[in-house]
Design a protein around this motif. Structure first.
Motif, PDB file in Angstrom:
ATOM      1  N   ARG A  20       0.832  -1.208   0.000  1.00 18.78           N
ATOM      2  CA  ARG A  20       0.000   0.000   0.000  1.00 18.78           C
ATOM      3  C   ARG A  20       0.853   1.238   0.000  1.00 18.78           C
ATOM      4  O   ARG A  20       1.860   1.310   0.663  1.00 18.78           O
ATOM      5  N   THR A  37     -11.294   3.962   6.830  1.00 21.20           N
ATOM      6  CA  THR A  37     -12.250   4.311   5.790  1.00 21.20           C
ATOM      7  C   THR A  37     -13.218   3.157   5.586  1.00 21.20           C
ATOM      8  O   THR A  37     -13.006   2.045   6.083  1.00 21.20           O
ATOM      9  N   GLY A  67     -13.654   1.606   2.770  1.00 21.37           N
ATOM     10  CA  GLY A  67     -12.955   0.586   1.996  1.00 21.37           C
ATOM     11  C   GLY A  67     -12.104  -0.313   2.868  1.00 21.37           C
ATOM     12  O   GLY A  67     -12.100  -1.540   2.708  1.00 21.37           O
ATOM     13  N   GLU A  68     -11.369   0.291   3.814  1.00 22.93           N
ATOM     14  CA  GLU A  68     -10.556  -0.500   4.733  1.00 22.93           C
ATOM     15  C   GLU A  68     -11.437  -1.408   5.581  1.00 22.93           C
ATOM     16  O   GLU A  68     -11.121  -2.583   5.786  1.00 22.93           O
ATOM     17  N   TYR A  71     -12.809  -4.312   3.520  1.00 23.00           N
ATOM     18  CA  TYR A  71     -11.785  -5.280   3.127  1.00 23.00           C
ATOM     19  C   TYR A  71     -11.301  -6.109   4.315  1.00 23.00           C
ATOM     20  O   TYR A  71     -11.015  -7.305   4.181  1.00 23.00           O
ATOM     21  N   GLU A 119     -16.270  -2.705  -4.954  1.00 22.76           N
ATOM     22  CA  GLU A 119     -15.648  -1.896  -3.905  1.00 22.76           C
ATOM     23  C   GLU A 119     -14.470  -2.648  -3.290  1.00 22.76           C
ATOM     24  O   GLU A 119     -13.401  -2.073  -3.050  1.00 22.76           O
ATOM     25  N   THR A 159     -11.538  -2.720  -5.758  1.00 17.50           N
ATOM     26  CA  THR A 159     -10.842  -1.435  -5.852  1.00 17.50           C
ATOM     27  C   THR A 159      -9.817  -1.291  -4.730  1.00 17.50           C
ATOM     28  O   THR A 159      -8.659  -0.902  -4.967  1.00 17.50           O
ATOM     29  N   TYR A 160     -10.218  -1.606  -3.518  1.00 19.26           N
ATOM     30  CA  TYR A 160      -9.277  -1.497  -2.395  1.00 19.26           C
ATOM     31  C   TYR A 160      -8.195  -2.576  -2.496  1.00 19.26           C
ATOM     32  O   TYR A 160      -7.047  -2.353  -2.095  1.00 19.26           O
ATOM     33  N   GLU A 161      -8.547  -3.725  -3.039  1.00 20.54           N
ATOM     34  CA  GLU A 161      -7.572  -4.801  -3.209  1.00 20.54           C
ATOM     35  C   GLU A 161      -6.471  -4.392  -4.176  1.00 20.54           C
ATOM     36  O   GLU A 161      -5.287  -4.673  -3.956  1.00 20.54           O
ATOM     37  N   GLU A 163      -5.536  -1.319  -4.719  1.00 24.02           N
ATOM     38  CA  GLU A 163      -4.739  -0.316  -4.013  1.00 24.02           C
ATOM     39  C   GLU A 163      -3.711  -0.969  -3.095  1.00 24.02           C
ATOM     40  O   GLU A 163      -2.599  -0.478  -2.936  1.00 24.02           O
TER      41      GLU A 163
END
Length: 801
Positions: free
Chosen positions: A9, A406, A408-409, A412, A453, A456-458, A460
């Motif tokens: 990250r 967030t 997203g965090e 995930y 969603e 997308t975070y994955e 990142e």
């Protein structure tokens, strides 16, 4: 979960979010990035490297050169370069070394051709008649950062030699100031940072793989293991800070080198897992400890920097293990899962502060997931305290002002926990209060989860996955197999938990298959057909089946899908109903169906026995009574077998029925496609006719335009002649105009002279006029005087005058 490259990250956020041991924009933990001698080497492209090396050779005499065409198979580009040497190479291997040095193309990725001949590295230059000035072609996949990789290998060799020479002194505490100074001088840990920077600055994953393979083939991984073994002989608490930083950087480097399937063979051959485990166990990750990258040890308090190095050492060793355990290593998986100290370390990672737990939590989950690939580890990982740690961290994942997480965090992290717990729960045959709690958490998560969603975070995070079968295994869990039914009976809660575990892993494939690279890997591994078969094997009307349908629909939009083969469909049905995916993938279909063959064989023997008994009873005139008696006895004795046969026949009928439905659907689709193709063909034929008519009209118009063009050409010729004549007249007029201009100039000059004379005459006339006025005035005065005198004398004026 799968592994992630070290760590993946970006750290462009504020200090409060960088407490997760993330680093700069290329995604690694810069342990020594802030040391006084920090190094950050950007990766130069091939042209820059070639120009720099050509400048270095300007002062040297080139005695052997080849014209080289560099052909990159990745992007199809070709470049012409000159390979200049100050010496005459003896073998093709020498030539390959020079190509690597001058053009940054690793030896193992080179394919040299001279005309139609492929050059072998074992042959000599003379055997191919390669002469000075000849042309060769070098085909390759991608360049590598050769200079930094080889410098890193040299650094490891130099450091190993130095540590072996001073190792006895490192066991003494405190160490002398002279040794401390030597450590700071000889162990330049920023070289590992240069390696990390070059690796993560690569423009493509293939270049990262090339860098890793080059480092391994140059002996880097072997030197890492030897240096790591030497460091492990020194107690961690006695080690100076530079050596602690070195161990941390080495674990990080091993994590990087083991993050690709292409390096799997080399890693399994060279890497010593025992050393990684020792690094994990030799320090303790304190619960609720804030995990953040170490800063400058010369300005930060020593206790703080050592605590951070300790925590990050566990993170890197955990990340390295999570990569390696995805390979086939069942023994180390069981050893780790059965080790209480290992589980304590994992629980410590899961209990760090909410503001800093993201990376340690994800790595701990990655390591646990890699262990669950081996079903024999589940009896150790399903212990209540481990499950409770995962549940507690799951509940703490919701965004709050305290953890600054967030959405997203949060999603995930819950997604990681859901995959881990569902993989463990899928193999359990009993219900506890914890599993009922998991049932509620999974239900809540699946209702709010969104595949896009999560993906997308994955992306990142830089998520990298090497194994898909363990996740597909849960999706194909035989949810109504005999053992499961006997263990849990008809308890709807367990069946609901099973279905949610399956749905969670269908969600996993919804997330992972959004990426094109993962879809290609699934196809290459021959698993895509099993994903396509999921809707046909899951319970009708369930949420898992609906998710599977959505998944197949999404895949149909992104790629060209082919119907699975009958063999694959039969295997998929057998996996979901009886045997599970592991056995189905390893055993041929004939072996899987042999169970049914044995049952039918026994049934044949029973039927033959009945016929013989009927014949004997008929001959003894006791047919009716004894026949009924024997039938009752046989049915009672073989009731279980008859039920098994009935179930087998029913399952086979279901399989045949499903296959028939699939074939019928495929036939309908093919028929519809044929109809569409025929309609399209008709439309195309009509369009072709129209186009032909248009072509004819265009041809006629073209003929008319040609005739008009000829006329226009003739007119143009006449206009050209007239233009020439006008040009000649214009020239004459121009000459006349020039003469007139000259005359006008002369007249103008004469006019100016006359004007000047007139001005002079005018001035004289003005003077004369002025004089006349004066004389007139004088005359008037004289006349007045005369008249006055005459008056006094009484004389006539005229007479006197």
């Amino acid at each position: 979960m799968g592994n992630r490259e070290s760590p993946a990250r970006k750290n462009e956020q504020s200090e409060k979010n960088s407490a997760t041991a993330h680093s700069d924009d290329n995604g690694a933990i810069a342990v020594a990035a802030s040391l006084p001698k920090a190094v950050g080497l950007p990766s130069a492209d091939n042209d820059q490297v070639a120009s720099i090396k050509s400048k270095k050779m300007e002062g040297k005499k080139i005695i052997y050169s080849l014209n080289v065409t560099l052909s990159c198979t990745e992007d199809g580009s070709k470049r012409e370069r000159e390979l200049g040497l100050t010496w005459v190479p003896g073998t093709i291997a020498d030539l390959q070394d020079e190509v690597q040095d001058q053009f940054n193309i690793p030896v193992f990725d080179q394919k040299l051709t001279f005309g139609p001949t492929t050059l072998s590295s074992k042959e000599s230059i003379q055997s191919y008649s390669l002469r000075n000035g000849d042309s060769i072609m070098v085909e390759y996949t991608t360049e590598a950062n050769v200079a930094v990789m080889l410098e890193t290998v040299t650094f490891l060799q130099k450091t190993l030699t130095f540590l072996e020479s001073v190792e006895p002194q490192l066991h003494l505490f405190p160490i002398s100031p002279e040794l401390q100074a030597s450590l700071q001088t000889e162990i330049d840990v920023t070289q590992l940072d240069a390696f990390r920077h070059a690796y993560h600055s690569a423009k493509s994953p293939k270049r990262q793989i090339a860098d890793a393979l080059l480092c391994i083939k140059a002996g880097g991984l072997n030197l890492l293991q030897r240096l790591h073994s030497a460091i492990l002989r020194i107690p961690f608490k006695l080690m100076p800070l530079h050596v602690q930083l070195l161990e941390f950087g080495m674990c990080q480097m091993m994590w990087t080198l083991s993050a690709h399937t292409e390096t799997e063979a080399a890693v399994l051959k060279e890497l010593k897992l025992d050393n990684i485990v020792q690094s994990l166990f030799r320090v303790t990750l304190l619960p609720n400890a804030i995990i953040s990258p170490p800063r400058n040890p010369y300005t930060e308090p020593l206790g703080d920097i050592q605590l951070k190095v300790t925590n990050n050492l566990i993170i890197t060793s955990t990340g390295c293990l999570s990569c390696v355990l995805e390979y086939e290593s069942p023994n180390i998986q069981i050893d780790l899962a059965s080790n209480p100290k290992f589980l304590e370390q994992i629980e410590g990672a899961l209990q760090s502060l909410p503001a800093s737990f993201r990376l340690s939590y994800l790595l701990a989950m990655s390591l646990l997931t890699a262990l669950t690939y081996n079903l024999d580890t589940h009896r150790y990982l399903c212990k209540p305290h481990v499950i409770q740690s995962i549940i507690r961290t799951w509940k703490n994942a919701d965004p709050t002002p305290e953890n600054n997480a967030t959405r997203g965090e949060s999603i995930y992290l819950k997604y990681s926990a859901a995959l881990q717990i569902s993989m463990l729960c899928a193999s359990r045959n009993s219900l506890t209060a914890q599993y009922l709690q998991i049932n509620e958490l999974l239900e809540q998560f699946l209702c709010e989860a969104d595949a896009n969603e999560i993906h997308t975070y994955e992306v990142e995070l830089g998520f990298v996955l090497n194994k898909y079968i363990p996740y597909l295994r849960v999706a194909y869990m035989p949810y109504h197999a005999k053992k499961t039914v006997q263990a849990c009976g008809s308890d709807p809660r367990y069946r609901n938990l099973q279905m949610m575990c399956i749905e969670t892993h269908v969600l996993f494939f919804q997330v992972i298959l959004i990426g094109e690279r993962e879809r290609k890997r699934m196809v290459d591994q021959g698993l895509m057909d099993y994903v396509i078969c999921l809707p046909s094997v899951l319970p009708v009307g369930s949420r898992a089946q609906q998710r599977a349908k959505d998944l197949v629909t999404m895949l149909g939009k992104e790629m060209h899908l082919q119907p699975p083969s009958l063999n694959t469909m039969a295997r998929a049905r057998l996996a979901a109903t009886h045997f599970g995916l592991d056995r189905v993938l390893k055993a041929p279909v004939q072996e899987l169906l042999s169970h049914y063959g044995l049952v039918l064989h026994r049934l044949f023997h029973i039927a033959l026995f009945l016929l013989l008994q009927i014949l004997v009873l008929y001959l003894s005139h006791l047919v009716l009574f004894h026949l009924v008696l024997y039938l009752l006895v046989l049915v009672v004795c073989h009731l279980g077998l008859v039920l098994d046969v009935a179930k087998v026949v029913l399952d086979v009928a279901k399989v045949v029925l499903d296959l028939g439905k699939v074939v019928l659907d495929v036939a309908k689709v093919v028929l519809d496609v044929v109809k569409v193709v025929l309609d399209v063909a008709k439309v195309v034929l009509d369009v072709a006719k129209v186009v032909l008519d248009v072509v004819k009209v265009v041809l006629d118009v073209a003929k008319v335009v040609l005739d008009v063009g000829k006329v226009v050409l003739d007119v143009a010729k006449v206009v050209l002649d007239v233009a020439k004549l006008v040009l000649d007249v214009a020239k004459v007029v121009l000459d006349v105009a020039k003469v007139v201009l000259d005359v006008a100039k002369v007249v103008l000059d004469v006019g100016k002279v006359v004007l000047d004379v007139v001005k002079v005459v005018l001035d004289v006339a003005k003077v004369v006029l002025d004089m006349g006025k004066v004389v007139l005035d004088v005359g008037k005065v004289v006349l007045d005087g005369v008249q006055h005198c005459h008056h006094h004398r009484h004389l006539p004026v005229t007479t006197a005058f």
